[in-house]
Design an enzyme around this catalytic site. Structure first.
Site, PDB file in Angstrom:
ATOM      1  N   HIS A 119       0.800  -1.228   0.000  1.00 22.12           N
ATOM      2  CA  HIS A 119       0.000   0.000   0.000  1.00 22.12           C
ATOM      3  C   HIS A 119       0.829   1.272   0.000  1.00 22.12           C
ATOM      4  CE1 HIS A 119      -4.100  -1.597   0.448  1.00 22.12           C
ATOM      5  NE2 HIS A 119      -3.524  -2.575   1.111  1.00 22.12           N
ATOM      6  N   LYS A 127      -7.320  14.183   5.329  1.00 18.62           N
ATOM      7  CA  LYS A 127      -6.558  12.933   5.240  1.00 18.62           C
ATOM      8  C   LYS A 127      -5.565  12.899   6.397  1.00 18.62           C
ATOM      9  CE  LYS A 127      -5.299  14.060   1.084  1.00 18.62           C
ATOM     10  NZ  LYS A 127      -5.599  12.855   0.345  1.00 18.62           N
ATOM     11  N   ARG A 128      -4.896  11.779   6.573  1.00 18.72           N
ATOM     12  CA  ARG A 128      -3.878  11.661   7.604  1.00 18.72           C
ATOM     13  C   ARG A 128      -2.832  12.757   7.419  1.00 18.72           C
ATOM     14  NH1 ARG A 128       0.788   8.201   7.512  1.00 18.72           N
ATOM     15  NH2 ARG A 128       0.042   7.422   5.499  1.00 18.72           N
ATOM     16  N   LYS A 172       1.965  14.102   2.128  1.00 19.35           N
ATOM     17  CA  LYS A 172       0.644  14.525   1.643  1.00 19.35           C
ATOM     18  C   LYS A 172       0.564  16.043   1.466  1.00 19.35           C
ATOM     19  CE  LYS A 172      -1.670  10.477   3.627  1.00 19.35           C
ATOM     20  NZ  LYS A 172      -2.187   9.852   2.393  1.00 19.35           N
ATOM     21  N   THR A 228      -7.831   6.958  -1.473  1.00 23.20           N
ATOM     22  CA  THR A 228      -9.252   6.638  -1.659  1.00 23.20           C
ATOM     23  C   THR A 228     -10.110   7.857  -1.355  1.00 23.20           C
ATOM     24  OG1 THR A 228      -9.334   5.734   0.598  1.00 23.20           O
ATOM     25  CG2 THR A 228      -9.052   4.163  -1.226  1.00 23.20           C
ATOM     26  N   LYS A 272     -13.643   9.371  -3.187  1.00 22.32           N
ATOM     27  CA  LYS A 272     -14.878   9.755  -2.483  1.00 22.32           C
ATOM     28  C   LYS A 272     -15.287  11.186  -2.828  1.00 22.32           C
ATOM     29  CE  LYS A 272     -13.433   6.672   1.193  1.00 22.32           C
ATOM     30  NZ  LYS A 272     -12.523   6.621   2.339  1.00 22.32           N
TER      31      LYS A 272
END
Length: 806
Positions: free
Chosen positions: A356, A544-545, A550, A652, A656
């Site tokens: 992942h 998100k985390r 990121k 993901t 969404k």
């Protein structure tokens, strides 16, 4: 009770549960009791169906999927289960007629604290699809008492609090102590030969009882029900009554407390040896209990393990469950009496691995001494696997450098990703770009040896939850335009929306759906934070985390540049812009926690500056979780997917947001690449370097100071970090991190990102054009449904039949 098809029957069933389980009537019940009683009613329906599913699986002797993951981010289950069982309307009306507000009862349910981020949410989506596609499957994890943590923001800083979800959430758990397994740590090995077989006995080991707590997973429009099996840790040692009688209460309970720590929290901090030891114990605990349980049931059905690989497949979700490989070998050899070659042949056909992420932190490496001490027999098996694999590598490459890179045990460490690649039947990435990186970079030498092992399955999301359930206005519009609810089982049916891309009336209705969702989110935010969001502003969301790759910090740098522009010209015309953040940082991740504080400092500055009123807002949404995302995503208009190209495996959240009509501003990273393939440049806002450009620039010697010196706007923004904001906190440390390292190349992508944000604002000014892009995003999102992903796993990796998608 296979189902309930009237409001009256549902009311009676709920009242019966209230009376039997809580000794009260509906008039006396609390919202929590009403929630639990409703859950028990649904659980009884699912239990009947689960038993029937198991009988059918045994009768057909069907191959079963065992999905192993350290986390399953399930969120709330009451509304979801009612939806899937087809009794949602009956349940809501029954609750209302019993004197409660259905929305309050649904809201009373806590999020199940069994996960953290995308990995756990993906696993939850896949469980839904596995049941809906009628694939016999079980998920396995730990029954965490407090999960990750509940986030509070105090003086702008993240504070971690226990997330005690079980008081109400345990309504979904069915303990099965009769199916408990024994797991052993430490001890010494005694070996002897008897009847030409080597026997291995572990003496003096510490014993832990793994008690399964099952959560049923109902599929949509099917009677098929699968199970999520969560293992709870219990001590097998009785409390020392002599110590207790002497008043030494803590010592008397010490063994119990140490054992139960295994199931206390998800991802305990591991920057010390105690944390590393606990993490390893957690991983082996749930893997060992799982393999023992699966093998035991297989033998009860077939009387032999020789066909185990024909009837079972383990899917490893990242490297956390990788110990399934040596544990299955241990059981096949030590318990079932197979020789090495027989056990290895079965194991290699029974286990598949999904990678992942390419980040080193998830490609786990355990200290050799730790495994050797805690898991002596498993250590022996790993050493033998490593030796044999190293012989294969040596024979193939005859290159010591490649042998060192591909080794499973090397330099005092056990490399779990290499173990997975060596042992598993398949290795798959989770987006096209990510899978190419695995083949051509991370595992390039392994792929050259066994290219047939490497596959791709792009991630997917449960579109029934993440569109239909959470966005009823959009669902109603889709049902009307596509002439029915077929898309719930056949997500590619969403493509029928494309023919309305130039229908002004439809686009206006789509815009109205978004406005109402924004108003709903604004009420939620005001209730939770006191911030009054301007619903006329573009809702620009990064949820998100919190991790440096990121690049939430890149988003912050851009907002600071907007703030500077307003300071320079307070009367400048500007589309109102609300930047919303939702994120948790790992408790020991100091830089991520500093970025959260920075976001809150910036929000405090912007939201209290009169110049920014009706033009610019910033809000950090505390304790981001599934239930919050269910309100946030339908209201979002811009989806921030801005990781450095080559770092995000898939994502993901991007799917969404897309499915709910938000437009993506992002790099060509992860599944953004495949989103771009179906959307084109014209329906998303791309910026930044591509993965190959990132690699080339790093190889050439990237110098962030040079970018800083040659970009006046960026120079001023980075200097602002040093000065800080009105709360007096300086972020000199973050500024220096950018200037001296900038590992994720924020400064290099800054100009391109600002230009993309300007394109967002310019496009937003044309409501018809914006809604057209939004509609096309929704119409082309069906490919990112979890049903498609799970069907690919079923066809190409697990080789199990499933309900067809067309």
């Amino acid at each position: 009770m296979t189902s309930i098809h009237s409001v009256e029957k549902m009311k009676k069933a709920i009242c019966d549960k209230l009376k039997l389980n809580f000794g009260c009537t509906a008039d006396e019940a609390t919202e929590g009791q009403m929630m639990r009683a409703s859950a028990l009613v649904l659980r009884e329906i699912m239990a009947d169906r689960e038993i029937a599913t198991k009988h059918e699986t045994r009768a057909k002797k069907a191959r079963q999927v065992h999905y192993l993951s350290m986390e399953f981010l399930m969120g709330r289950s009451l509304k979801k289960n009612a939806w899937n069982l087809g009794v949602g309307e009956y349940l809501s009306k029954a609750i209302e007629e019993l004197g409660f507000h259905a929305s309050d009862v649904f809201e009373a349910e806590p999020d199940a604290a069994l996960g953290n981020g995308g990995l756990g949410r993906l696993a939850a989506c896949y469980l839904d699809s596995l049941s809906t596609l009628e694939i016999p499957a079980t998920g396995y994890s730990i029954c965490y008492e407090m999960g990750i943590f509940r986030q509070r923001i105090v003086d702008g800083q993240q504070v971690e609090l226990p997330d005690e979800w079980k008081e109400l959430g345990s309504a979904w758990l069915l303990p099965k102590p009769q199916e408990a397994e024994h797991v052993y740590f430490g001890g010494t090995l005694r070996k002897f030969w008897d009847n030409d077989r080597l026997h291995v006995v572990n003496e003096g080991a510490s014993e832990v009882l793994a008690v399964p707590c099952d959560m049923e997973i109902a599929g949509y429009d099917t009677d098929h029900v699968n199970t999520l099996r969560l293992w709870d840790a219990k001590s097998t040692t009785p409390m020392d009554m002599s110590l207790f009688s002497q008043g030494e209460y803590l010592r008397a309970m010490e063994q119990h407390a140490m054992v139960e720590t295994i199931a206390k929290v998800l991802y305990p901090e591991d920057n010390h040896i105690e944390g590393k030891s606990l993490r390893l114990k957690q991983q082996y605990f749930f893997v060992s209990a799982t393999v023992q349980s699966v093998v035991r049931k297989h033998i009860e059905t077939y009387g032999t393990v020789m066909n185990f690989h024909e009837k079972n497949v383990f899917q490893i979700n990242d490297t956390h469950p990788a110990l399934v490989i040596p544990e299955l070998m241990r059981i096949l050899m030590d318990d079932a009496g197979l020789d090495w070659d027989e056990a290895w042949g079965i194991t290699r056909q029974s286990v598949a691995y999904t990678n992942h992420t390419v980040l080193a932190e998830a490609l786990e490496r355990w200290p050799q001494e730790l495994i050797e001490t805690l898991l002596p027999r498993v250590w022996e098996i790993i050493v033998e696997i490593a030796r044999r694999y190293q012989d294969e590598v040596d024979a193939y490459y005859q290159d010591p450098a490649k042998t060192a890179e591909m080794a499973i045990v090397w330099d005092g460490q056990v490399r779990m990703a290499n173990l997975c690649v060596a042992a598993c039947r398949t290795i798959n990435g989770v987006s096209a770009l990510h899978s190419d990186i695995l083949r051509n970079d991370l595992f390039r030498y392994q792929c050259a040896m066994t290219p047939e092992k490497f596959q791709n399955v792009t991630n997917g999301i449960d579109h029934r939850r993440w569109l239909s359930e959470i966005n009823p206005g959009l669902d109603a519009l889709i049902v009307e335009l596509t002439k029915g609810k077929k898309y719930l089982l056949y997500p590619q049916d969403l493509k029928k929306l494309e023919k309305y891309a130039d229908d002004a009336a439809v686009l206006e209705r789509l815009g109205d759906v978004k406005r109402k969702n924004k108003e709903r989110l604004a009420k939620y935010v005001k209730r939770d934070t006191g911030i009054v969001l301007d619903t006329g502003a573009v809702f620009d969301v990064q949820a998100k985390r919190l991790h440096e790759y990121k690049r939430q910090l890149l988003n912050v740098l851009h907002i600071i540049s907007l703030y500077h522009a307003l300071q320079d010209d307070p009367n400048m015309a500007m589309q109102p812009h609300a930047f919303l953040f939702g994120a948790k940082a790992a408790p020991g991740y100091a830089v991520a926690k500093r970025i959260i504080r920075l976001i809150n400092s910036l929000a405090d500055q912007v939201n209290n500056d009169p110049v920014c009123r009706d033009k610019l807002q910033v809000a950090f949404l505390e304790n981001y979780r599934v239930s919050m995302a269910e309100t946030l995503m339908p209201a979002s208009e811009v989806s921030q997917q801005i990781s450095l190209a080559g770092k995000e495996a898939s994502g993901t959240g991007n799917m969404k947001f897309m499915m709910n009509g938000a437009l993506t501003i992002g790099t060509l990273d992860g599944a953004n690449v495949e989103m771009h393939e179906v959307l084109g440049d014209e329906n998303m806002f791309l910026f930044g370097m591509h993965a190959d450009e990132v690699a080339r620039k790093k190889a050439e010697g990237y110098m962030p100071q040079m970018v800083y010196m040659h970009d006046e706007k960026l120079h001023r923004v980075v200097d602002q970090l040093k000065y800080g904001f009105r709360d007096g906190v300086s972020y000199e440390d973050l500024a220096q991190r950018l200037l001296m390292n900038d590992e994720y190349m924020l400064l290099e992508d800054f100009e391109s990102y600002c230009e993309a944000e300007a394109r967002v604002v310019a496009t937003y000014a044309d409501a018809k054009a914006w809604n057209r892009m939004s509609l096309l995003n929704i119409a082309r999102s069906g490919i990112f449904a979890a049903d498609r992903a799970v069907a690919q796993y079923a066809d190409n990796i697990w080789h199990v039949p499933h309900r067809k998608l067309s």
